[in-house]
Design a protein around this motif. Sequence first.
Motif, mmCIF file in Angstrom:
data_model
loop_
_atom_site.group_PDB
_atom_site.id
_atom_site.type_symbol
_atom_site.label_atom_id
_atom_site.label_comp_id
_atom_site.label_asym_id
_atom_site.label_seq_id
_atom_site.Cartn_x
_atom_site.Cartn_y
_atom_site.Cartn_z
ATOM 1 N N ILE A 65 82.743 11.889 44.211
ATOM 2 C CA ILE A 65 83.764 11.852 43.170
ATOM 3 C C ILE A 65 85.108 11.429 43.754
ATOM 4 O O ILE A 65 85.866 10.664 43.144
ATOM 5 N N SER A 66 85.415 11.897 44.967
ATOM 6 C CA SER A 66 86.664 11.506 45.613
ATOM 7 C C SER A 66 86.670 10.025 45.985
ATOM 8 O O SER A 66 87.691 9.347 45.871
ATOM 9 N N PRO A 69 86.413 7.242 42.127
ATOM 10 C CA PRO A 69 87.055 7.843 40.953
ATOM 11 C C PRO A 69 86.733 7.137 39.643
ATOM 12 O O PRO A 69 86.842 7.747 38.574
ATOM 13 N N VAL A 72 83.529 8.875 37.924
ATOM 14 C CA VAL A 72 83.521 10.335 37.889
ATOM 15 C C VAL A 72 82.580 10.864 36.810
ATOM 16 O O VAL A 72 81.807 11.793 37.036
ATOM 17 N N GLU A 76 79.471 13.138 37.706
ATOM 18 C CA GLU A 76 79.484 14.527 37.226
ATOM 19 C C GLU A 76 78.218 14.831 36.439
ATOM 20 O O GLU A 76 77.561 15.851 36.670
ATOM 21 N N VAL A 132 81.652 19.371 41.963
ATOM 22 C CA VAL A 132 82.335 18.564 40.950
ATOM 23 C C VAL A 132 83.809 18.959 40.866
ATOM 24 O O VAL A 132 84.702 18.116 40.846
ATOM 25 N N LEU A 133 84.072 20.263 40.818
ATOM 26 C CA LEU A 133 85.459 20.731 40.731
ATOM 27 C C LEU A 133 86.247 20.351 41.981
ATOM 28 O O LEU A 133 87.420 19.964 41.894
ATOM 29 N N GLU A 136 87.043 16.592 41.878
ATOM 30 C CA GLU A 136 88.068 16.309 40.882
ATOM 31 C C GLU A 136 89.403 16.982 41.207
ATOM 32 O O GLU A 136 90.368 16.857 40.459
ATOM 33 N N ARG A 137 89.426 17.722 42.333
ATOM 34 C CA ARG A 137 90.629 18.417 42.794
ATOM 35 C C ARG A 137 91.173 19.384 41.746
ATOM 36 O O ARG A 137 92.393 19.529 41.581
ATOM 37 N N ARG A 138 90.270 20.054 41.078
ATOM 38 C CA ARG A 138 90.655 21.072 40.100
ATOM 39 C C ARG A 138 90.650 22.418 40.819
ATOM 40 O O ARG A 138 89.703 23.199 40.753
ATOM 41 N N LEU A 189 83.655 23.305 33.177
ATOM 42 C CA LEU A 189 83.066 21.979 32.961
ATOM 43 C C LEU A 189 82.508 21.839 31.547
ATOM 44 O O LEU A 189 81.619 21.015 31.308
#
Length: 404
Positions: A65-66, A69, A72, A76, A132-133, A136-138, A189
């Motif tokens: 994911i990184s 982008p 994504v 995901e 996934v989180l 996504e840098r969440r 999610l």
Amino acid sequence: MRLLRSTAGIALAMAVMNIGTYAFQMVAARMLGPSQYGAVASMMALLMVLSVVQLGLQATAARRISAEPDDVAAIERTVLLTTWRAALILGLLALAAAPAVWQLLRLDGLAPAILLGLCVVPVTVMGGQAGVLQGERRWLPLSLVYLTVGVPRVLLGGGFLLVSATETSAMLGVLIASWLPVAVGTWALRHRPGDDIEHHDVAVRRDVLKETLGSAVALLAFLALSNLDVVVARSVLDEHDAGLYAGGLIVTKAVLFLPQFAVVILFPSMSTDGESREAVLKGLSLLAGLGAACTAATYVLSGLALVFIGGDDYSGVQDQLWLFAVLGGLLSVLQLLVYAGLAKRGRATKYLIAAGVVVLVVAGAMADSVLGLALTVAAVDAFVVVLLIVLQAFRHRRLAPATP
């Protein structure tokens, strides 16, 4: 909440998670005594080994994911579908193996082994969601996932042990607690990707499976090397000594878990050619220093350390606790070197660690005391660390001409 939205929040959440995991082992050791706690520790070690797919899914999802982008949504969706399928398959396999686990670990009955098999499902699902989180840098929901891994385990596990101090109660508490981070991840999610991603699914799924398999093999080798010694102890030592060894490993896990955040923070730099060598050296220096400090503290304060692993019931291992701290320091360095290998997609790392697992099992089977087994494991871990450091030096020297 502002702190949990940052990378510092991840470090804090992981620290709380590890403290919760450690606290559960401490509570179980004190409430069950050496014999029964040895069985619980063996089951938790097997659960750690079985969770290797979780770690592979998390590493793959975060990295992809990184790096991609624009894809994504496809990644995901594919990771989450693959995660649930893998979790159900692994859960069924673990349930089928429950009778064998019952006999191998000499459990009180079949129920604890069945509960262990059921734990595999939420543990695996949590890995895919966390990946996934992370990608996504969440940071806030990821921090909450980590918090709900450790805290509920000690609260629910300890609560069930208060009601009934048995192996079954301990594993039932672990099973229920394992679903809470999945609930947090599912909530985070809950907004599904768009519908216009079907053309990505086949290609992305193949790539995800391939990368997950490669990462899982390397991580499985590390988990086996860092956890199978307690299974060996349960097989070759009597129940009391196996319980003493398992109690000593609480110190090992504490020293291993303490600097885990460093691997998370340094991993992106280890993946970059221009920063890789410096990141690995920083990590090695930090972890070696922490390991030495923890070993010295355990040697000087062995009485206090004994309180934390279960009290006077484990006094037979007090004089060797510093050695278990050494094991934790070696394993923390090994973990860093494993992820350094994954960052460069090196294949030799997993073969070296797998060879170490074979040597550990064979040599450990000849041990006849707690001290003898601990010394054997320390020698094997140290040898593998040296080999991996040499491998890293060779890899960086080979890549040096191409590096600006």
